[in-house]
Each structure stands twice: as structure tokens, then as C-alpha cells.
Design an enzyme around this catalytic site. Structure first.
Site, PDB file in Angstrom:
ATOM      1  N   GLU A  86      63.105 -20.295 -69.729  1.00  0.00           N
ATOM      2  CA  GLU A  86      64.454 -19.714 -69.768  1.00  0.00           C
ATOM      3  C   GLU A  86      64.670 -18.932 -68.472  1.00  0.00           C
ATOM      4  O   GLU A  86      63.756 -18.277 -67.981  1.00  0.00           O
ATOM      5  CB  GLU A  86      64.565 -18.791 -70.988  1.00  0.00           C
ATOM      6  CG  GLU A  86      65.991 -18.524 -71.427  1.00  0.00           C
ATOM      7  CD  GLU A  86      66.613 -17.380 -70.663  1.00  0.00           C
ATOM      8  OE1 GLU A  86      67.793 -17.514 -70.270  1.00  0.00           O
ATOM      9  OE2 GLU A  86      65.934 -16.370 -70.451  1.00  0.00           O
ATOM     10  N   HIS A  87      65.880 -18.981 -67.931  1.00  0.00           N
ATOM     11  CA  HIS A  87      66.098 -18.559 -66.546  1.00  0.00           C
ATOM     12  C   HIS A  87      66.530 -17.102 -66.389  1.00  0.00           C
ATOM     13  O   HIS A  87      66.340 -16.506 -65.322  1.00  0.00           O
ATOM     14  CB  HIS A  87      67.154 -19.466 -65.900  1.00  0.00           C
ATOM     15  CG  HIS A  87      67.012 -19.582 -64.410  1.00  0.00           C
ATOM     16  ND1 HIS A  87      66.552 -18.557 -63.614  1.00  0.00           N
ATOM     17  CD2 HIS A  87      67.279 -20.611 -63.567  1.00  0.00           C
ATOM     18  CE1 HIS A  87      66.542 -18.950 -62.345  1.00  0.00           C
ATOM     19  NE2 HIS A  87      66.966 -20.180 -62.291  1.00  0.00           N
ATOM     20  N   SER A  88      67.126 -16.489 -67.408  1.00  0.00           N
ATOM     21  CA  SER A  88      67.795 -15.203 -67.188  1.00  0.00           C
ATOM     22  C   SER A  88      66.831 -14.082 -66.825  1.00  0.00           C
ATOM     23  O   SER A  88      67.178 -13.173 -66.072  1.00  0.00           O
ATOM     24  CB  SER A  88      68.606 -14.815 -68.430  1.00  0.00           C
ATOM     25  OG  SER A  88      67.753 -14.560 -69.530  1.00  0.00           O
ATOM     26  N   TRP A  89      65.611 -14.107 -67.347  1.00  0.00           N
ATOM     27  CA  TRP A  89      64.692 -12.977 -67.186  1.00  0.00           C
ATOM     28  C   TRP A  89      63.967 -12.996 -65.848  1.00  0.00           C
ATOM     29  O   TRP A  89      63.429 -11.974 -65.408  1.00  0.00           O
ATOM     30  CB  TRP A  89      63.667 -12.959 -68.319  1.00  0.00           C
ATOM     31  CG  TRP A  89      62.762 -14.148 -68.336  1.00  0.00           C
ATOM     32  CD1 TRP A  89      63.001 -15.356 -68.917  1.00  0.00           C
ATOM     33  CD2 TRP A  89      61.470 -14.259 -67.732  1.00  0.00           C
ATOM     34  NE1 TRP A  89      61.949 -16.219 -68.725  1.00  0.00           N
ATOM     35  CE2 TRP A  89      61.002 -15.563 -67.999  1.00  0.00           C
ATOM     36  CE3 TRP A  89      60.668 -13.387 -67.004  1.00  0.00           C
ATOM     37  CZ2 TRP A  89      59.765 -16.017 -67.553  1.00  0.00           C
ATOM     38  CZ3 TRP A  89      59.439 -13.834 -66.549  1.00  0.00           C
ATOM     39  CH2 TRP A  89      58.996 -15.140 -66.832  1.00  0.00           C
ATOM     40  N   ALA A  90      63.915 -14.122 -65.154  1.00  0.00           N
ATOM     41  CA  ALA A  90      63.177 -14.189 -63.891  1.00  0.00           C
ATOM     42  C   ALA A  90      63.565 -15.437 -63.116  1.00  0.00           C
ATOM     43  O   ALA A  90      64.052 -16.419 -63.681  1.00  0.00           O
ATOM     44  CB  ALA A  90      61.667 -14.182 -64.128  1.00  0.00           C
TER      45      ALA A  90
END
Length: 554
Positions: A430-434
Site C-alpha cells: 500500500e502506497h500512502s504510508w511510504a
């Protein structure tokens, strides 16, 4: 960001450097206030991490002409008793060196040589970095005009230059004031807004559009045994988490310098999940987790990875994974394609979560997935570059990692491992955290540790002894009504249409790599994006001006 607002609803503030009255939007100030609260909350959380005093003093000193001079400091340090730093997760903590109580503020004088640039741990290195400076409006406009000049004719560029000058002399000053105010209050003036407005507020599927994947070795598969590969992969990943928690990982640096790169993104790598909301999603992180969530043939399992504080050996993890593979229990009603909710539109998922997972058995099982260290899918397919048509099989392998069957991944988890029937593996993140380099560092460590440190015996099984008294992995239970399946089917239809619309081709490029690109004094990432832009222009005869318009994998 919400930088604007009606002048009548604002608060007049004097004191702009150029003597201009600014009408400050209550909404903008509220967002700045909340950003600061989030920033300071993270700082206080970091203070709870048990680290030795010498590590805390491993700070970088920028602008010094010599790194060999002794520096004398007068530091105010609260001397806390050892109990103040206790960590219940004893298997992930170090043994810090503490100063004696009482917990009073004292003057301490230290004489020490600045530490080697490679020695501080990532969190400490990040804490020693200066805040990201806010560029001036003039510089921002100058860079913007330089970037759009090749894309416009003379009349279009003149119009854009006029609009830029108008922006600089009007609303740009107000927005700049907001950013300067935020930079004084929060650690970073842009990161939390970027996370929210670029990623978390998107209401479309995150599968394909946001999540990305990482591949296994192309030409080597260390073992053909699925359970053994899963055991080594899980164990290697948990070794990385242990190093991260103990602050034993060396920080990345700007190439050719001693300046460390910020490693704050590593803090949410494990025990993290994206949580859907009707207007915006959130990223939820938990302090620790002693299990992983496993999916196999429509069933979800909790797999404990510690026994009495001891990390299970790769062979024990293989043994537990094989128990899941051999489990004949059928999925509960509604369980088989439950993961499709994370692959479809976000609002229906948020509504279904509120309706069916707010309490009771379903909430406990959902919590188990979201609070897991990470997610593992045991896939029944065989993937990799194989057979008489390795090119086509590689394309199928990539598509499987990107979206799978649209229900056999949990796309909200920070990352998910996929282990295939023939021993091949990969991950979906998943892209949002890093950003991708953070996950790439983890993945490189896992692959190297799996193959070159842990290894396999001559029969292809993981190494180590097995404690036969280990409790069986726990199958999660659900109580989902028949009407719930309708929502799952709708989300699956959305996700499947998106997956079917992808024309995917992957190939191995061997002419040169990032080393040669760096010799040209060009960023490899910028180089790849330029090639994508050029390819798009040659195909479509027009420029594509935003990188996110092109789906690419680094």
C-alpha cells in the site's frame, strides 16, 4: 490544501514582511493546527522508544569545516529511572544503558567526537535533520515556468507567465504565509497533507491505481516447497523488524555526502493498515504485533510467530504454514471473497465496515487482520518466468502480484507477501504510508536473508528444529449475513473490471542499469520517468505532463 477562504470569514493579521494585511482562513488555520498536533504526537511517541544515551547524542553537525574536532556541549537531559523506558515487547527491545535516578532535570557536560555518519540509527538520524525549508514563491514560480516552457508555444507561455506573476502578487503571498506558519509548528510543512490529499482522500480503488508490487529473483527459486519459502520469508521479515526496532539499521545517505536521509517512513512499516472512511481514509499503526494474518483458499488465519517471547525458527514457521495448507475446513459464508472490499471503491468499503464490522465477532476478526505484523497470501497458482514462453509467463506473474484474483490480497495492509505453489514469491504494498524505496530496502533484505543467510536443507525444507507442541494456527470466524455478499460482489465487479483493463508487459533490460545512469549525473528515477514521457509522446504525439498518469513499476 484548504489555503483559501472568503475574506469576510477570515481573521485579519498584520505583520507580513511586505506590510500586507492577510485574511487568514479559519479552515486553513485549523488544518495547520491539526498538522502540528500530529507532528508533536509523533515526537512524543519517539521519546518512549528505549535508546541508550550515546545513541541519542549521535547527532549530525552540518556546516562544520572539520569533523575531527572535539565538541563540548552543555545539554539539559532529564535523567529517568530504567522503569521509565520499559518495553513490554521484550523480544524487540535492546538493553539500554541508563543513568541513575532521580528523575530530575540536570546539567550534563559532554565532550565527544561527532560520530561516524553511518553509525546513528535511522530514527536518531532523522531527529537530527533540520526541518524541510519552505521555498520562496518566486523560486517556485521560476521552477514551474522552466518546467512548462517546453510544453507550450510562445503565446501559451506568455499567458502562463502572466498568470504566474498575478499569483505571486496576490494569493501566493497568503498561501506562503500559511506554509511558513505550518513549518514553525509541524516537523514537515507538506508530508501529512501530501499523504492525505494525494492518497487517503482518493475514493477509487487503491488496487492497481495506488498499490505497487515487488518481484522475486527472476532466474532462481531457492526452493520449490511453498511452506518452506513462506517460513523463510516470514522469518527474514521479522528479523528486519527486530533490527528496525532495535535501531540497528544504518540510515541511507545522500550519495556522495555524509548527510542522512529521513527514515521516518520506516516507523509505519509493520503493524499498520489503511482504514477506509467515507470522506477520507486513515493510516492506523499499532505498537507491536506477535502474529501475521494468512489467507489460503478463502480462509483467514492468525499465525503466531513468537512462542514465549522467542521468534519461531524458519522450520517451525514452515511447519505452521503447512498446517494451514493441509487444513480442510471450508470458508465461512461470505468469507471467501471478503478481500474484494479492499480492492473496490473506498466508500462502499467504509459503509460495509460500519454496518457489518462495528462490533462482535466480525470486528474481532477484522481487527486481527488489520493489527497483524503483515499479511501473507498462500496462492494456489504457479508463477515466475517459466515454460516455453517466459515472456508471457513473466507478464502473468506481474499481473498476479499487482492485483491477483482481486479478492485474495488484503490491499489495505502496509504490505502483503504472496507465496506461490511452486515456491516463487513477491509482495504487494500500500502506497500512502511510504514511498517505494522504503519497501524496496525491506524486500532486498528479505530476499538476501532468505537465500544467503537462512537457506534450505538438501530436500528444500527450511532449517531448524520444530517444537511439536506449537498451537495450531487459528482460523478466523465470521458471522456475515446473506445481504453482505451483495456488497462484496459489487466491489469485486469494480475491481475485476479494472484488472481486466490492464495490458501488462514486463521484460528484462540488460543494456545498462542505475550505475551508468548515475555516471551521467542523472537521477535513475528521473531517467525512467523521462523515458516514459518520451514513449508516451511517440505513441500519442502529445505530452503527458504528470507522472501518475503513467502506471509504472520501478
Amino acid at each position: 490544501c484548504h489555503g483559501g477562504g472568503s475574506p469576510g470569514g477570515g481573521v485579519p493579521v498584520h505583520g507580513d514582511p511586505e506590510g500586507i494585511d492577510l485574511q487568514l482562513s479559519h479552515q486553513a488555520l485549523s488544518q495547520i493546527y491539526l498538522s502540528g498536533l500530529r507532528s508533536w504526537k509523533k515526537r512524543f511517541i519517539r521519546l518512549k522508544v528505549p535508546v541508550c544515551l550515546s545513541t541519542c547524542l549521535s547527532v549530525y553537525l552540518f556546516g562544520l569545516s572539520s569533523w575531527k574536532k572535539w565538541i563540548r556541549f552543555k545539554v539539559f537531559v532529564p535523567l529517568l529511572p530504567p522503569s521509565s523506558f520499559s518495553n513490554p515487547s521484550h523480544h524487540t527491545s535492546t538493553t539500554p544503558q541508563f543513568l541513575p535516578p532521580p528523575p530530575k532535570l540536570k546539567h550534563l557536560h559532554f565532550a565527544f567526537r561527532p560520530t561516524s555518519p553511518a553509525s546513528p540509527s535511522p530514527p536518531c538520524a532523522s531527529g537530527s535533520l533540520p526541518n524541510l525549508p519552505v521555498p520562496t514563491v518566486k523560486d517556485t514560480i521560476h521552477r514551474y515556468l522552466d518546467s512548462v516552457r517546453p510544453l507550450m508555444d510562445a503565446s501559451q507561455f506568455e499567458r502562463m507567465s502572466s498568470l504566474a506573476r498575478e499569483f505571486e502578487g496576490s494569493v501566493g503571498k497568503r498561501l506562503q504565509w500559511y506554509l511558513k506558519l505550518k513549518s514553525l509548528w509541524a516537523a514537515n510543512y507538506v508530508s501529512d497533507w501530501w499523504e492525505e490529499y494525494i492518497y487517503l482522500r482518493g475514493r477509487g480503488p487503491i488496487m492497481v491505481n495506488s498499490n505497487y508490487y515487488g518481484m522475486d529473483f527472476l532466474y532462481v527459486t531457492p526452493t520449490p516447497i511453498q511452506a518452506a519459502r513462506a517460513g523463510n520469508t516470514i522469518h527474514a521479515c521479522l528479523l528486519y523488524r527486530r533490527k528496525l526496532n532495535r535501531e540497528e539499521l544504518k540510515p541511507s545517505r545522500i550519495p556522495g555526502t555524509v548527510i542522512p536521509l529521513c527514515a521516518a517512513q520506516c516507523e509505519r512499516m509493520f503493524n499498520t493498515s489503511r482504514v477506509p472512511g467515507e470522506e477520507t481514509d486513515t493510516v492506523q499503526h499499532w505498537q507491536d504485533s506477535e502474529y501475521v494474518a494468512v489467507f489460503h483458499r478463502g480462509r483467514y488465519f492468525r499465525l503466531w510467530v513468537y512462542q514465549a517471547g522467542r521468534l519461531l525458527s524458519p522450520r517451525e514457521l514452515e511447519y505452521q504454514v503447512q498446517r494451514i495448507l493441509d487444513d480442510p475446513v471450508a470458508p465461512a459464508p461470505g468469507e471467501g471473497k471478503l478481500g474484494a472490499l479492499t480492492a473496490g471503491d473506498r466508500v462502499p468499503w467504509a459503509e460495509a465496515r460500519k454496518t457489518y464490522f462495528a462490533s462482535g465477532l466480525n470486528k474481532r476478526s477484522l481487527d486481527c487482520i488489520e493489527k497483524a505484523a503483515f499479511f501473507v497470501t498462500l496462492d494456489d497458482d504457479e508463477q515466475g518466468m517459466m515454460g516455453d514462453d517466459p515472456g508471457t509467463s513473466l507478464d502473468q506473474y506481474a499481473k498476479s502480484l499487482l492485483h491477483g484474483k482481486c479478492y485474495d490480497r488484503w490491499f489495505d495492509k502496509s504490505f502483503s507477501f504472496v507465496v506461490y505453489k511452486n515456491g516463487k514469491n513477491g509482495l504487494n504494498a500500500e502506497h500512502s504510508w511510504a514511498d517505494a524505496p522504503t519497501v524496496a530496502h525491506l524486500w532486498e533484505y528479505v530476499l538476501a536473508t532468505d537465500s544467503f543467510q537462512l537457506g534450505y536443507n538438501t530436500e528444500g525444507h527450511s532449517k531448524g528444529e520444530v517444537d511439536s507442541s506449537l498451537p495450531r494456527p487459528q482460523k478466523l470466524s465470521w458471522d456475515l449475513p446473506p445481504e453482505f455478499q451483495d456488497q462484496v460482489d459489487r466491489s469485486l465487479a469494480v475491481a475485476q473490471a479494472l484488472a481486466d483493463d490492464i495490458d501488462f508487459h514486463v521484460f528484462s533490460f540488460r543494456e545498462f542499469g542505475k550505475g551508468k545512469i548515475k555516471k551521467w549525473r542523472i537521477s535513475p528515477d528521473a531517467f525512467i520517468q523521462l523515458t516514459l514521457q518520451l514513449a508516451y509522446f511517440r505513441v500519442c504525439s502529445r505530452a503527458c505532463t504528470h507522472a501518475h498518469t503513467l502506471t509504472y513499476v520501478m
